[in-house]
Structure formats: structure tokens, C-alpha cells
Design an enzyme around this catalytic site. Structure first.
Site, PDB file in Angstrom:
ATOM      1  CD  GLU A 113      35.113  85.986 101.720  1.00  0.00           C
ATOM      2  OE1 GLU A 113      36.163  86.632 101.958  1.00  0.00           O
ATOM      3  OE2 GLU A 113      34.419  86.202 100.715  1.00  0.00           O
ATOM      4  CE1 TYR A 131      32.271  92.858 100.428  1.00  0.00           C
ATOM      5  CE2 TYR A 131      30.389  91.700 101.353  1.00  0.00           C
ATOM      6  CZ  TYR A 131      31.709  92.120 101.443  1.00  0.00           C
ATOM      7  OH  TYR A 131      32.455  91.797 102.546  1.00  0.00           O
ATOM      8  N   GLY A 132      31.803  91.473  95.989  1.00  0.00           N
ATOM      9  CA  GLY A 132      33.144  91.714  95.460  1.00  0.00           C
ATOM     10  C   GLY A 132      33.549  90.707  94.417  1.00  0.00           C
ATOM     11  CB  THR A 133      36.566  88.546  94.181  1.00  0.00           C
ATOM     12  OG1 THR A 133      36.436  87.758  95.369  1.00  0.00           O
ATOM     13  CG2 THR A 133      37.499  89.731  94.420  1.00  0.00           C
ATOM     14  CG  LEU A 134      32.636  85.194  95.971  1.00  0.00           C
ATOM     15  CD1 LEU A 134      32.093  85.043  97.389  1.00  0.00           C
ATOM     16  CD2 LEU A 134      32.905  83.830  95.356  1.00  0.00           C
TER      17      LEU A 134
END
Length: 139
Positions: A81, A10-13
Site C-alpha cells: 500500500e 476489501y480489494g485485491t487481497l
């Protein structure tokens, strides 16, 4: 060994974001839009945090790894992470959640990295939720 579940990112990926090509290129079979109920997205800065909250909704992508690259991708994402199973110092926890595919509304079980309890508590008190729950349209 972990079950070979897809990942909900949901972000930088997500496609077009800084970590997409670094971690996902050549390791995935498919990537498709999805949504996660029961979480709210908070601004990082620099990256988002999904925090479990009953009425929240987060938009992202459901990523299915190539079977032969699955363990490699799982290890790479855990490192990204800073997640280690059972470590009380984790900032994120990797949990199995139900994600809804946008294409057909079908629920799919997936791995999601959510904020660990101490981080989630700080974000609920002092963080800034991302309106609409979509990292890509936050600006």
C-alpha cells in the site's frame, strides 16, 4: 510495535483476487467476511479505495494473521500500500477501525488501509463509487 490486530481487506487481497495468494497464503490463521461502516468504496482503476464517508458501507474480509507471521505480513501489506507511518506522501493510511463480522455481527477492531486525505478529496470530487460497496460484485 503495532498491536496484533486483524486486517480488513476489501480489494485485491480478497480471496480469488490477484494479491490474495501473493501476500496472504500461508500467513493467515483465518479469513472471514466482514463489513466496515463509515466508508465508501471507489474504483481505482485496478484496485479500490476506501474513503471515509459517514453513511457508507464496505464489504470485505477480516484476515487474522498467524501470530508468528504477523510482523512479516504487516510489513508486506504496508509495502503493498506504499504506507509509511507519518509520511505525508502516503496514498493510503493504515488506521484502526471497528469492523463487523458477518458470521455473528460481533464488532472487531482491525487495521484498514483507507485513502489518505488528498486522495480522498480527489475521489469524492472526480471518482466513481462502487455501488453496493463490494469490489467482488462491481462488474
Amino acid at each position: 510495535m503495532s498491536p496484533q490486530l486483524p486486517f480488513f481487506v476489501y480489494g485485491t487481497l480478497r480471496p480469488g483476487e490477484v494479491n490474495h495468494d501473493l501476500f496472504l497464503r500461508g500467513r493467515t490463521r483465518s479469513e472471514e467476511p466482514g463489513r466496515l461502516s463509515g466508508c465508501v468504496l471507489y474504483d481505482g482503476p485496478g484496485y479500490p479505495w476506501a474513503v471515509e464517508e459517514r453513511d457508507g458501507l464496505v464489504f470485505g474480509d477480516l484476515v487474522t494473521a498467524l501470530p508468528e507471521r504477523y510482523e512479516e505480513l504487516l510489513a508486506a501489506l504496508d509495502r503493498l500500500e506504499d504506507y509509511a507511518p507519518g509520511d505525508p506522501r502516503n496514498l493510503y493510511e493504515r488506521v484502526e477501525r471497528e469492523v463487523t463480522r458477518e458470521s455473528d455481527g460481533r464488532p472487531v477492531r482491525a487495521w484498514v488501509y483507507i485513502a489518505a486525505a488528498p486522495v480522498a478529496a480527489r475521489l469524492r470530487t472526480h471518482g466513481r463509487p462502487i455501488a453496493g460497496g463490494d469490489w467482488l460484485v462491481r462488474r
